[in-house]
Design an enzyme around this catalytic site. Structure first.
Site, mmCIF file in Angstrom:
data_model
loop_
_atom_site.group_PDB
_atom_site.id
_atom_site.type_symbol
_atom_site.label_atom_id
_atom_site.label_comp_id
_atom_site.label_asym_id
_atom_site.label_seq_id
_atom_site.Cartn_x
_atom_site.Cartn_y
_atom_site.Cartn_z
ATOM 1 N N LYS A 127 -5.343 6.195 12.107
ATOM 2 C CA LYS A 127 -6.688 6.135 12.717
ATOM 3 C C LYS A 127 -6.518 6.010 14.232
ATOM 4 C CE LYS A 127 -8.647 3.304 8.915
ATOM 5 N NZ LYS A 127 -9.129 1.946 8.582
ATOM 6 N N ASP A 170 1.396 3.100 4.638
ATOM 7 C CA ASP A 170 0.204 3.772 4.101
ATOM 8 C C ASP A 170 -0.760 4.189 5.209
ATOM 9 O OD1 ASP A 170 -0.526 1.142 4.706
ATOM 10 O OD2 ASP A 170 -1.540 0.768 2.795
ATOM 11 N N GLY A 215 0.778 -1.250 0.000
ATOM 12 C CA GLY A 215 0.000 0.000 0.000
ATOM 13 C C GLY A 215 0.796 1.279 0.000
ATOM 14 N N ASP A 223 -3.666 1.502 11.678
ATOM 15 C CA ASP A 223 -5.028 1.230 12.114
ATOM 16 C C ASP A 223 -4.964 0.753 13.571
ATOM 17 O OD1 ASP A 223 -7.806 0.718 11.788
ATOM 18 O OD2 ASP A 223 -7.425 -1.332 11.172
HETATM 19 P P1 IMP Z 1 -2.745 -2.319 11.512
HETATM 20 O O1 IMP Z 1 -1.739 -3.399 11.756
HETATM 21 O O2 IMP Z 1 -4.095 -2.702 12.056
HETATM 22 O O3 IMP Z 1 -2.298 -0.947 12.030
HETATM 23 O O4 IMP Z 1 -3.002 -2.216 9.969
HETATM 24 C C1 IMP Z 1 -2.073 -1.821 9.076
HETATM 25 C C2 IMP Z 1 -2.395 -2.375 7.697
HETATM 26 O O5 IMP Z 1 -3.803 -2.708 7.541
HETATM 27 C C3 IMP Z 1 -2.131 -1.331 6.665
HETATM 28 O O6 IMP Z 1 -0.799 -1.379 6.221
HETATM 29 C C4 IMP Z 1 -3.106 -1.687 5.569
HETATM 30 O O7 IMP Z 1 -2.560 -2.686 4.732
HETATM 31 C C5 IMP Z 1 -4.290 -2.285 6.281
HETATM 32 N N1 IMP Z 1 -5.377 -1.291 6.488
HETATM 33 C C6 IMP Z 1 -5.784 -0.742 7.651
HETATM 34 N N2 IMP Z 1 -6.810 0.107 7.474
HETATM 35 C C7 IMP Z 1 -7.048 0.113 6.135
HETATM 36 C C8 IMP Z 1 -7.976 0.842 5.305
HETATM 37 O O8 IMP Z 1 -8.801 1.659 5.749
HETATM 38 N N3 IMP Z 1 -7.900 0.597 3.967
HETATM 39 C C9 IMP Z 1 -7.004 -0.285 3.410
HETATM 40 N N4 IMP Z 1 -6.117 -0.974 4.149
HETATM 41 C C10 IMP Z 1 -6.137 -0.778 5.503
#
Ligand code: IMP
Length: 183
Positions: free
Chosen positions: A138, A107, A51, A110
């Site tokens: 976020k 990118d 991403g 979350d």
């Molecule tokens: P985390 O480990 O939950 O912080 O997520 C990180 C990864 O989840 C990012 O690098 C994205 O690949 C994916 N991700 C999280 N939120 C979104 C979104 O709103 N759209 C697309 N991909 C997301």
């Protein structure tokens, strides 16, 4: 499929959220912060595939840090529009980052699980420093308390596509960013 304003991917409808001009202006601001913090240094940028490739490409060109390096790494945690809760490394780091000032380019943050796992893995390889730049953050989704060093946009906990971000591999090519439409 794309109508005037909306985009439909895998049966889900997305609405315009951030325009390419808004994105360009925040990318420029973050690049300026990085250029200031790494003036006279040779940062090693680490782009998190897939991403972040669009953001990384614009960001590193805006920094004007000609002595920097870039390499790529890949982690996966998402399926469809939600996190699986477990983070897998898919492509590992081939370059030696010992003693380097590493700037991870992601990118979106979350839950923060991917960021924390990645930083933990990298620190084992002895870099001089590690900082984290993200296009989107976020804060209300955080499960880790992780806060990026550089953030282009803080956004609410909604699913986003475009400018590199995907839904199951699709929509990365969109030049603007779209948010999922709530019924
Ligand atoms: P985390 O480990 O939950 O912080 O997520 C990180 C990864 O989840 C990012 O690098 C994205 O690949 C994916 N991700 C999280 N939120 C979104 C979104 O709103 N759209 C697309 N991909 C997301």
């Amino acid at each position: 499929m794309q109508t005037d304003n909306q985009v439909i991917v895998d049966g889900l409808t997305f609405e315009p959220y951030l325009t390419r001009d808004e994105i360009a202006s925040q990318v420029k601001r973050v690049a300026g912060e990085i250029a200031r913090d790494y003036a006279g240094k040779k940062p090693h940028f680490l782009c998190v595939l897939t991403g972040a490739f669009v953001f990384a490409s614009d960001l590193i060109r805006e920094t004007g840090l000609n002595d920097s390096n870039i390499s790529f790494i890949r982690y996966k945690s998402y399926e469809g529009t939600s996190t699986t809760g477990s983070v897998k490394q898919i492509i590992g780091l081939t370059d030696d980052i010992r003693g380097k000032d590493v700037v991870i380019i992601e990118d979106i943050v979350d839950t923060g699980l991917t960021a924390c796992r990645m930083i933990e893995d990298l620190k084992e390889q002895g870099p001089a420093s590690v900082r984290f730049a993200t296009l989107l953050y976020k804060p209300d989704s955080s499960q880790t308390g992780f806060i990026p060093d550089y953030t282009a946009f803080e956004i609410p906990p909604k699913f986003i596509i475009g400018y590199g971000l995907d839904l199951d591999g699709k929509a990365r090519n969109l030049p603007d960013i779209y948010v999922i439409k709530e019924n």
